[in-house]
Design a protein around this motif. Structure first.
Motif, mmCIF file in Angstrom:
data_model
loop_
_atom_site.group_PDB
_atom_site.id
_atom_site.type_symbol
_atom_site.label_atom_id
_atom_site.label_comp_id
_atom_site.label_asym_id
_atom_site.label_seq_id
_atom_site.Cartn_x
_atom_site.Cartn_y
_atom_site.Cartn_z
ATOM 1 N N ILE A 1 0.715 -1.229 -0.072
ATOM 2 C CA ILE A 1 -0.080 0.249 -0.092
ATOM 3 C C ILE A 1 0.871 1.186 0.030
ATOM 4 O O ILE A 1 0.575 2.255 -0.530
ATOM 5 N N GLU B 1 2.059 1.671 -3.503
ATOM 6 C CA GLU B 1 0.728 2.340 -4.403
ATOM 7 C C GLU B 1 0.619 3.716 -4.209
ATOM 8 O O GLU B 1 0.338 4.538 -5.050
ATOM 9 N N THR C 1 -6.268 2.800 -4.832
ATOM 10 C CA THR C 1 -5.239 2.065 -3.947
ATOM 11 C C THR C 1 -5.869 0.886 -3.590
ATOM 12 O O THR C 1 -7.202 0.862 -3.513
ATOM 13 N N SER C 2 -5.289 -0.088 -2.925
ATOM 14 C CA SER C 2 -5.815 -1.413 -2.256
ATOM 15 C C SER C 2 -6.554 -0.908 -1.056
ATOM 16 O O SER C 2 -6.948 -1.909 -0.209
ATOM 17 N N LYS D 1 -9.032 0.909 -0.771
ATOM 18 C CA LYS D 1 -10.530 0.659 -1.137
ATOM 19 C C LYS D 1 -11.508 1.133 -0.011
ATOM 20 O O LYS D 1 -12.239 1.879 -0.024
#
Length: 226
Positions: A155, A158, A180-181, A183
């Motif tokens: 993360i 990202e 990004t992850s 979310k």
């Protein structure tokens, strides 16, 4: 910011000093080596930081053409051959190997600078950014601090490369969450924690940030003066 770091491989120490000093006058950074094996080891370790190589052919313990091939196996960095071998056979062989230019000694250092400028114009170096002690390989999503690779979490990587993609632009918290992850994790504290970790890893002071500035009520801006 365009990378302007030159690797000079030249065993004539007087000429080596002359070229390096001249390049510095034109805002190039020059790292010089007289021994081919030392130069090769340096390039293997730090090939990302060099924009171009100036290579002499008449080197001790290894022919310049052999060194040329070994360099190209590591990375396709532009190479200008700088040599007293001015016969057409050597020139043809140099260009066949992939040399970007071929300068026969003796020559004026100003001509070398012009050849470097012309060669680098043909290459886009935006994939590698230099920012003080930071070196960022954008294409491969790798970052180095003082030549040591930074170990980001998934993360963090990202978010960091999202900042790099948007240098000098404000990146909102909403964008960070959506792209990004993170979310489903919309807590501001979670984002702040990741950004704080990134700041720590790139040696950015949170109280007086050099790179990542907080934009109150919106998000962050990654600052880089080109």
């Amino acid at each position: 910011m365009k990378n302007r770091h030159v690797l000079l491989i030249e065993d004539n120490l007087e000429l080596q000093t002359l070229i390096c000093n001249f390049l510095k006058d034109y805002n190039y950074t020059c790292s010089a080596y007289s021994q081919p094996l030392e130069a090769l080891k340096e390039f293997e370790t730090n090939h990302l930081k060099y924009a171009i190589i100036i290579l002499d052919l008449g080197l001790p313990r290894m022919d310049g053409f052999d060194l040329f091939k070994k360099i190209k196996e590591i990375k396709n960095t532009p190479i200008i051959i700088s040599t007293a071998r001015d016969d057409i056979g050597n020139k043809i062989y140099g260009f066949e190997l992939g040399a970007d230019d071929y300068l026969s000694k003796p020559y004026e250092p100003r001509e070398l600078v012009l050849r470097i400028d012309a060669t680098l114009k043909r290459y886009t170096n935006d994939d590698v950014l230099e920012m003080d002690e930071l070196l960022i390989d954008v294409n491969n999503k790798r970052a180095f601090l003082e030549e040591q690779e930074i170990e980001f979490t998934k993360i963090e990587s990202e978010i960091f490369f999202m900042f790099i993609k948007n240098i000098n632009k404000v990146v909102s918290r909403e964008d960070i969450v959506n792209q990004t992850s993170l979310k489903n994790d919309t807590k501001n504290r979670t984002i702040d924690m990741h950004v704080s970790n990134i700041r720590f890893k790139i040696n950015d002071d949170s109280k007086e940030p050099k790179y990542i500035k907080s934009v109150w009520g919106i998000g962050y801006k990654f600052i880089h003066d080109h």
